[in-house]
Design a protein around this motif. Structure first.
Motif, mmCIF file in Angstrom:
data_model
loop_
_atom_site.group_PDB
_atom_site.id
_atom_site.type_symbol
_atom_site.label_atom_id
_atom_site.label_comp_id
_atom_site.label_asym_id
_atom_site.label_seq_id
_atom_site.Cartn_x
_atom_site.Cartn_y
_atom_site.Cartn_z
ATOM 1 N N GLU A 63 0.846 -1.185 0.000
ATOM 2 C CA GLU A 63 0.000 0.000 0.000
ATOM 3 C C GLU A 63 0.887 1.244 0.000
ATOM 4 O OE1 GLU A 63 -2.526 -0.277 3.397
ATOM 5 O OE2 GLU A 63 -3.207 -2.317 2.917
ATOM 6 N N VAL A 64 0.252 2.401 -0.185
ATOM 7 C CA VAL A 64 1.015 3.647 -0.227
ATOM 8 C C VAL A 64 1.799 3.845 1.068
ATOM 9 C CG1 VAL A 64 0.850 6.163 -0.335
ATOM 10 C CG2 VAL A 64 -0.540 4.763 -1.863
ATOM 11 N N ARG A 65 1.231 3.461 2.211
ATOM 12 C CA ARG A 65 1.927 3.642 3.480
ATOM 13 C C ARG A 65 3.210 2.807 3.528
ATOM 14 N NH1 ARG A 65 0.562 -0.436 7.319
ATOM 15 N NH2 ARG A 65 -0.996 -1.899 6.506
ATOM 16 N N HIS A 66 3.190 1.628 2.884
ATOM 17 C CA HIS A 66 4.396 0.818 2.826
ATOM 18 C C HIS A 66 5.457 1.496 1.966
ATOM 19 C CE1 HIS A 66 1.349 -2.622 3.464
ATOM 20 N NE2 HIS A 66 1.899 -2.301 4.626
ATOM 21 N N LEU A 67 5.032 2.039 0.833
ATOM 22 C CA LEU A 67 5.968 2.737 -0.049
ATOM 23 C C LEU A 67 6.526 3.983 0.621
ATOM 24 C CD1 LEU A 67 4.040 2.473 -3.447
ATOM 25 C CD2 LEU A 67 5.704 0.889 -2.451
ATOM 26 N N ARG A 68 5.665 4.682 1.372
ATOM 27 C CA ARG A 68 6.124 5.874 2.091
ATOM 28 C C ARG A 68 7.185 5.500 3.131
ATOM 29 N NH1 ARG A 68 1.510 7.591 3.481
ATOM 30 N NH2 ARG A 68 1.209 9.067 1.771
ATOM 31 N N ALA A 69 6.992 4.349 3.791
ATOM 32 C CA ALA A 69 7.969 3.877 4.771
ATOM 33 C C ALA A 69 9.304 3.572 4.104
ATOM 34 C CB ALA A 69 7.440 2.643 5.498
ATOM 35 N N LEU A 70 9.273 2.926 2.938
ATOM 36 C CA LEU A 70 10.516 2.616 2.223
ATOM 37 C C LEU A 70 11.253 3.891 1.828
ATOM 38 C CD1 LEU A 70 9.330 -0.296 -0.119
ATOM 39 C CD2 LEU A 70 10.545 -0.472 2.065
ATOM 40 N N CYS A 71 10.520 4.883 1.358
ATOM 41 C CA CYS A 71 11.144 6.161 0.969
ATOM 42 C C CYS A 71 11.740 6.863 2.176
ATOM 43 C CB CYS A 71 10.117 7.060 0.280
ATOM 44 S SG CYS A 71 9.576 6.464 -1.353
ATOM 45 N N ALA A 72 11.048 6.789 3.300
ATOM 46 C CA ALA A 72 11.546 7.431 4.522
ATOM 47 C C ALA A 72 12.844 6.781 4.987
ATOM 48 C CB ALA A 72 10.487 7.368 5.620
ATOM 49 N N ILE A 73 12.922 5.462 4.909
ATOM 50 C CA ILE A 73 14.141 4.749 5.319
ATOM 51 C C ILE A 73 15.305 5.139 4.412
ATOM 52 C CG2 ILE A 73 15.226 2.486 5.548
ATOM 53 C CD1 ILE A 73 12.393 1.396 6.208
ATOM 54 N N THR A 127 9.585 -4.170 11.895
ATOM 55 C CA THR A 127 8.656 -5.265 11.586
ATOM 56 C C THR A 127 7.973 -5.037 10.248
ATOM 57 O OG1 THR A 127 8.244 -5.649 13.941
ATOM 58 C CG2 THR A 127 6.601 -6.496 12.391
ATOM 59 N N GLN A 128 7.572 -3.799 9.989
ATOM 60 C CA GLN A 128 6.916 -3.488 8.717
ATOM 61 C C GLN A 128 7.856 -3.745 7.540
ATOM 62 O OE1 GLN A 128 5.913 0.697 7.761
ATOM 63 N NE2 GLN A 128 3.838 -0.035 7.421
ATOM 64 N N LEU A 129 9.119 -3.331 7.676
ATOM 65 C CA LEU A 129 10.084 -3.550 6.602
ATOM 66 C C LEU A 129 10.296 -5.045 6.378
ATOM 67 C CD1 LEU A 129 12.199 -2.651 4.565
ATOM 68 C CD2 LEU A 129 13.838 -2.430 6.455
ATOM 69 N N ARG A 130 10.377 -5.802 7.444
ATOM 70 C CA ARG A 130 10.569 -7.249 7.313
ATOM 71 C C ARG A 130 9.397 -7.882 6.569
ATOM 72 N NH1 ARG A 130 10.964 -8.412 12.417
ATOM 73 N NH2 ARG A 130 13.172 -7.881 12.508
ATOM 74 N N THR A 149 15.524 -0.311 -7.286
ATOM 75 C CA THR A 149 14.499 -0.461 -8.326
ATOM 76 C C THR A 149 13.108 -0.170 -7.769
ATOM 77 O OG1 THR A 149 15.810 -2.130 -9.505
ATOM 78 C CG2 THR A 149 13.443 -2.075 -9.960
ATOM 79 N N VAL A 150 12.834 -0.738 -6.584
ATOM 80 C CA VAL A 150 11.524 -0.514 -5.959
ATOM 81 C C VAL A 150 11.345 0.963 -5.628
ATOM 82 C CG1 VAL A 150 10.115 -1.003 -3.914
ATOM 83 C CG2 VAL A 150 11.346 -2.862 -5.054
ATOM 84 N N LEU A 151 12.389 1.592 -5.124
ATOM 85 C CA LEU A 151 12.304 3.012 -4.762
ATOM 86 C C LEU A 151 12.064 3.891 -5.981
ATOM 87 C CD1 LEU A 151 15.177 3.151 -2.137
ATOM 88 C CD2 LEU A 151 12.783 3.688 -1.674
ATOM 89 N N SER A 152 12.664 3.526 -7.117
ATOM 90 C CA SER A 152 12.473 4.332 -8.328
ATOM 91 C C SER A 152 11.020 4.316 -8.784
ATOM 92 C CB SER A 152 13.377 3.815 -9.450
ATOM 93 O OG SER A 152 12.951 2.539 -9.906
ATOM 94 N N ARG A 153 10.311 3.228 -8.480
ATOM 95 C CA ARG A 153 8.875 3.149 -8.810
ATOM 96 C C ARG A 153 8.013 3.729 -7.695
ATOM 97 N NH1 ARG A 153 7.590 -0.638 -12.796
ATOM 98 N NH2 ARG A 153 9.364 -0.850 -14.213
ATOM 99 N N ALA A 154 8.506 3.611 -6.457
ATOM 100 C CA ALA A 154 7.695 4.039 -5.314
ATOM 101 C C ALA A 154 7.623 5.555 -5.190
ATOM 102 C CB ALA A 154 8.266 3.447 -4.018
ATOM 103 N N ARG A 155 8.733 6.242 -5.448
ATOM 104 C CA ARG A 155 8.767 7.694 -5.223
ATOM 105 C C ARG A 155 7.718 8.447 -6.036
ATOM 106 N NH1 ARG A 155 12.757 9.131 -1.885
ATOM 107 N NH2 ARG A 155 14.638 7.828 -1.760
ATOM 108 N N PRO A 156 7.566 8.187 -7.333
ATOM 109 C CA PRO A 156 6.521 8.910 -8.076
ATOM 110 C C PRO A 156 5.124 8.675 -7.511
ATOM 111 C CG PRO A 156 8.048 7.840 -9.587
ATOM 112 C CD PRO A 156 8.366 7.314 -8.224
ATOM 113 N N LEU A 157 4.882 7.453 -7.018
ATOM 114 C CA LEU A 157 3.564 7.153 -6.457
ATOM 115 C C LEU A 157 3.345 7.910 -5.143
ATOM 116 C CD1 LEU A 157 3.472 3.280 -7.075
ATOM 117 C CD2 LEU A 157 2.247 5.053 -8.353
ATOM 118 N N VAL A 158 4.376 7.926 -4.294
ATOM 119 C CA VAL A 158 4.270 8.637 -3.014
ATOM 120 C C VAL A 158 4.131 10.135 -3.252
ATOM 121 C CG1 VAL A 158 5.502 9.232 -0.893
ATOM 122 C CG2 VAL A 158 5.504 6.870 -1.711
#
Length: 317
Positions: A4-14, A36-39, A65-74
């Protein structure tokens, strides 16, 4: 598990913070919860997205790779929320809502009280964040109207283009907190060298704080032990004589702790009120200044410092 978007937002924050600890602070969650969420995200994808290293977290090739797709969505979701808030604000009667942000400060309570008295009928919402940069981004995105932030000397904030700023105090000294039994507590002004053998406690999640302390200690030829942690923990250790810590000059007075200026004021910050372009912040700034005067009046040592330095903020004290 669906991302979900909240998961992508967490990855970008890390990725942006470079560590799980700082990312958790920015997201307003606990570090174990974020870990735990990252795991779970990594388990769902079947591979690691970050390498945990001694100095923090670094994205793996898959993570990049995941971040390159996640950032535009976030970013797109943030833009959507900002546009919706802006449209909702337009629909409200002018001046019916005020959203203020602030880094931690003894001034906040008095500022909020004064604003409620000066702006009756206005819905005033407050957000406090350890990160000045996060608050500035929120002003830029339209989630806040104004933000009261501090800029550590030598570590300038990147104020987003277009935002307006007013300087409350160009140079606010940072005092030092130490136990009542500390040998230096008997002095009105403390020498840095008198603290050379003490562990210093610094919160590394406060933008520029650790860099500022490290720079000042290095310039003085000092290399004391340094503890990293929040300032609530710091206060408890200071009282016990286990550490010393920088603090705002408006802190105190306290019966269980000594708060003193440092000789030459080597540690300092600049206090800023940042607002959206064209926002009418005259009343907001006036009440902030008045609240700051009140806070300074309560601390005789800081009042004396303002008088010695001929600060305009001392005139009405």
């Amino acid at each position: 598990m669906e991302l979900e978007v909240r998961h992508l937002r967490a990855l970008c924050a890390i990725a942006d913070a470079g560590s799980l600890h700082q990312a958790a602070r920015r997201l307003g969650v606990s570090q174990p919860s974020l870990t735990t969420q990252l795991r779970r995200i990594e388990n769902a994808l079947g591979a690691e997205l970050f390498r945990r290293e001694r100095t923090g977290c670094r994205p793996t090739p898959l993570g990049r790779t995941v971040l390159s797709r996640a950032r535009p969505l976030v970013d797109g979701m943030s833009a959507l929320v900002s546009e919706a808030l802006a449209e909702a604000d337009t629909a409200r009667p002018s001046g019916s809502r005020l959203r203020i942000g602030s880094t931690a400060s003894r001034v906040i309570g008095g500022w909020l009280r004064r604003l409620r008295a000066s702006l009756p009928g206005t819905d005033i919402a407050l957000r406090v964040d350890v990160s000045a940069r996060e608050l500035l981004r929120s002003v830029q995105a339209g989630r806040l109207d104004v933000a009261f932030v501090h800029e550590v000397e030598g570590s300038p904030l990147a104020v987003p283009e277009g935002l307006e700023r007013r300087v409350l105090l160009d140079r606010e000294p940072q005092f030092i907190s130490l136990s009542r039994d500390h040998p230096a507590a008997g002095s009105r002004v403390v020498e840095l060298r008198d603290l050379a053998g003490d562990p210093w406690m610094v919160d590394p999640t406060v933008d520029g704080e650790w860099a500022g302390v490290r720079r000042v200690l290095g310039a003085a030829g000092l290399d004391p032990p340094v503890l990293h942690g929040d300032y609530l923990t710091a206060a408890s250790l200071v009282v016990l004589g286990e550490a010393v810590a920088p603090c705002q000059p408006t802190s105190g007075p306290r019966d269980d702790m000594a708060i003193r200026p440092l000789r030459g004021d080597p540690l300092a910050v600049r206090l800023l009120l940042v607002s959206r372009p064209g926002a009418d912040v005259a009343v907001v700034y006036e009440e902030l200044e008045a609240a700051y005067r009140e806070a300074a009046r309560r601390v005789s040592g800081y009042h004396e410092w303002l008088l010695r330095h001929h600060s305009p903020l001392a005139r009405a004290l």
